[in-house]
Design a protein around this motif. Structure first.
Motif, short mmCIF file in Angstrom:
data_model
loop_
_atom_site.label_atom_id
_atom_site.label_comp_id
_atom_site.label_asym_id
_atom_site.label_seq_id
_atom_site.Cartn_x
_atom_site.Cartn_y
_atom_site.Cartn_z
N SER A 124 50.02 31.85 41.87
CA SER A 124 49.10 31.07 41.02
C SER A 124 48.59 31.86 39.82
O SER A 124 47.71 31.39 39.13
CB SER A 124 47.92 30.57 41.85
N LEU A 125 49.16 33.04 39.54
CA LEU A 125 48.67 33.84 38.42
C LEU A 125 48.68 33.04 37.13
O LEU A 125 47.77 33.12 36.33
CB LEU A 125 49.49 35.13 38.25
N GLY A 126 49.69 32.24 36.92
CA GLY A 126 49.79 31.45 35.69
C GLY A 126 48.67 30.46 35.50
O GLY A 126 48.40 30.05 34.39
N VAL A 127 47.99 30.07 36.58
CA VAL A 127 46.91 29.09 36.45
C VAL A 127 45.53 29.76 36.46
O VAL A 127 44.52 29.08 36.34
CB VAL A 127 46.97 28.00 37.55
N LEU A 128 45.48 31.08 36.60
CA LEU A 128 44.19 31.77 36.55
C LEU A 128 43.73 31.89 35.11
O LEU A 128 44.52 32.13 34.21
CB LEU A 128 44.32 33.18 37.14
N ASP A 129 42.44 31.74 34.92
CA ASP A 129 41.88 32.01 33.61
C ASP A 129 41.13 33.34 33.69
O ASP A 129 41.06 33.97 34.74
CB ASP A 129 40.97 30.86 33.14
N ALA A 130 40.59 33.76 32.57
CA ALA A 130 39.92 35.06 32.53
C ALA A 130 38.75 35.12 33.51
O ALA A 130 38.54 36.14 34.16
CB ALA A 130 39.44 35.36 31.10
N GLY A 131 38.01 34.03 33.65
CA GLY A 131 36.88 34.01 34.57
C GLY A 131 37.31 34.20 36.01
O GLY A 131 36.68 34.94 36.76
N ALA A 132 38.38 33.52 36.41
CA ALA A 132 38.87 33.64 37.79
C ALA A 132 39.39 35.05 38.05
O ALA A 132 39.16 35.63 39.12
CB ALA A 132 39.97 32.61 38.05
N LEU A 133 40.06 35.62 37.07
CA LEU A 133 40.58 36.97 37.24
C LEU A 133 39.43 37.98 37.32
O LEU A 133 39.42 38.87 38.16
CB LEU A 133 41.53 37.34 36.11
N LEU A 134 38.46 37.83 36.45
CA LEU A 134 37.30 38.71 36.45
C LEU A 134 36.57 38.63 37.79
O LEU A 134 36.21 39.65 38.38
CB LEU A 134 36.36 38.33 35.31
N SER A 135 36.41 37.42 38.31
CA SER A 135 35.77 37.23 39.60
C SER A 135 36.55 37.93 40.71
O SER A 135 35.95 38.58 41.59
CB SER A 135 35.66 35.73 39.89
N GLY A 136 37.86 37.83 40.69
CA GLY A 136 38.68 38.49 41.69
C GLY A 136 38.57 40.00 41.62
O GLY A 136 38.52 40.68 42.66
N LEU A 137 38.52 40.55 40.41
CA LEU A 137 38.37 41.99 40.25
C LEU A 137 37.01 42.46 40.78
O LEU A 137 36.92 43.48 41.47
CB LEU A 137 38.53 42.38 38.78
N VAL A 138 35.95 41.72 40.47
CA VAL A 138 34.62 42.07 40.97
C VAL A 138 34.60 42.02 42.49
O VAL A 138 34.07 42.93 43.15
CB VAL A 138 33.54 41.12 40.37
N ASP A 139 35.21 40.98 43.07
CA ASP A 139 35.27 40.87 44.52
C ASP A 139 35.93 42.09 45.15
O ASP A 139 35.47 42.60 46.17
CB ASP A 139 36.02 39.60 44.96
N GLU A 140 37.02 42.56 44.55
CA GLU A 140 37.71 43.74 45.11
C GLU A 140 36.87 45.00 45.02
O GLU A 140 36.88 45.82 45.93
CB GLU A 140 39.06 43.96 44.42
N VAL A 141 36.14 45.18 43.91
CA VAL A 141 35.28 46.36 43.79
C VAL A 141 34.19 46.32 44.86
O VAL A 141 33.94 47.31 45.55
CB VAL A 141 34.67 46.48 42.37
N ILE A 142 33.57 45.15 45.05
CA ILE A 142 32.52 45.01 46.07
C ILE A 142 33.12 45.17 47.46
O ILE A 142 32.53 45.79 48.34
CB ILE A 142 31.78 43.67 45.92
N ALA A 143 34.31 44.64 47.69
CA ALA A 143 34.99 44.79 48.99
C ALA A 143 35.21 46.27 49.32
O ALA A 143 35.18 46.66 50.49
CB ALA A 143 36.32 44.04 49.00
N GLY A 144 35.41 47.08 48.30
CA GLY A 144 35.57 48.52 48.51
C GLY A 144 34.36 49.15 49.18
O GLY A 144 34.48 50.07 49.99
N TYR A 145 33.17 48.62 48.86
CA TYR A 145 31.95 49.12 49.50
C TYR A 145 31.95 48.77 50.99
O TYR A 145 31.51 49.56 51.82
CB TYR A 145 30.70 48.56 48.81
N TYR A 146 32.42 47.57 51.33
CA TYR A 146 32.50 47.19 52.75
C TYR A 146 33.49 48.08 53.49
O TYR A 146 33.23 48.48 54.63
CB TYR A 146 32.92 45.72 52.89
N LEU A 147 34.60 48.40 52.86
CA LEU A 147 35.59 49.29 53.48
C LEU A 147 34.98 50.67 53.74
O LEU A 147 35.20 51.28 54.80
CB LEU A 147 36.84 49.41 52.62
#
Length: 181
Positions: A107-130
């Motif tokens: 679904s990369l082709g249907v992501l917009d900048a906001g969705a991608l930014l949100s996903g990146l933020v989620d991964e950074v925060i998930a790193g704290y849980y790890l």
């Protein structure tokens, strides 16, 4: 569809990369450019005419997969329509995890900048849980050692765990303000 007319791009710049082309494309001010090129050591968000600039602080083990010393690495995320730029110094595990998830996501082709930014933020925060899970396991191990009385340096190891927890708290706390904005 919309994604075909406006192809989405993600640009990942490590410290060695030049900001010249990206700065021109994003119409970055001198202040924005200085903020990306320096280490502000603080999570924050700034919004300006069609552009969102989010600075996050990732905390991870100094060596991938290793226990021990933690390091703070800043990552700047700049989003405009159909483009997100990540700028950082050194490898950031959250960005690696995010890139891996994209490689299997159709679904990369249907992501917009906001969705991608949100996903990146989620991964950074998930790193704290790890990190928290890793420290939890270490504390459990130290509990067992202390109960058995089999190691003299348990107190030294507990102080080290407290030091790492303190670093994580100090780096994570400002994200609450930045992400609530």
């Amino acid at each position: 569809g919309e994604a075909a007319r406006n192809p989405f791009r993600l640009i990942d710049l490590d410290a060695g990369g030049s900001l010249d082309h990206v700065a021109a494309v994003l119409s970055l001010s001198d202040g924005d450019r200085r903020r990306i090129e320096s280490d502000t050591a603080r999570a924050r968000v700034e919004q300006a005419s069609g552009r969102l600039h989010l600075t996050l602080e990732a905390v991870e083990c100094e060596r991938p997969g290793a226990d021990g010393d933690l390091v703070r690495r800043e990552v700047d995320l700049v989003a405009v329509e159909n483009l997100v730029v990540t700028a950082h110094r050194g490898r950031i595990e959250a960005l690696d995890r995010f890139a891996e998830s994209l490689s299997s996501d159709t679904s990369l082709g249907v992501l917009d900048a906001g969705a991608l930014l949100s996903g990146l933020v989620d991964e950074v925060i998930a790193g704290y849980y790890l990190l928290a899970e890793r420290i939890e396991l270490e504390i459990d191990r130290l509990d067992e050692v202390a109960l058995r009385g089999g190691q003299d340096d348990v107190l030294v190891l507990l102080v080290d765990v407290r030091r790492r927890i303190g670093l994580i708290r100090r780096v994570l706390a400002p994200h609450r303000i930045a992400l609530a904005a």
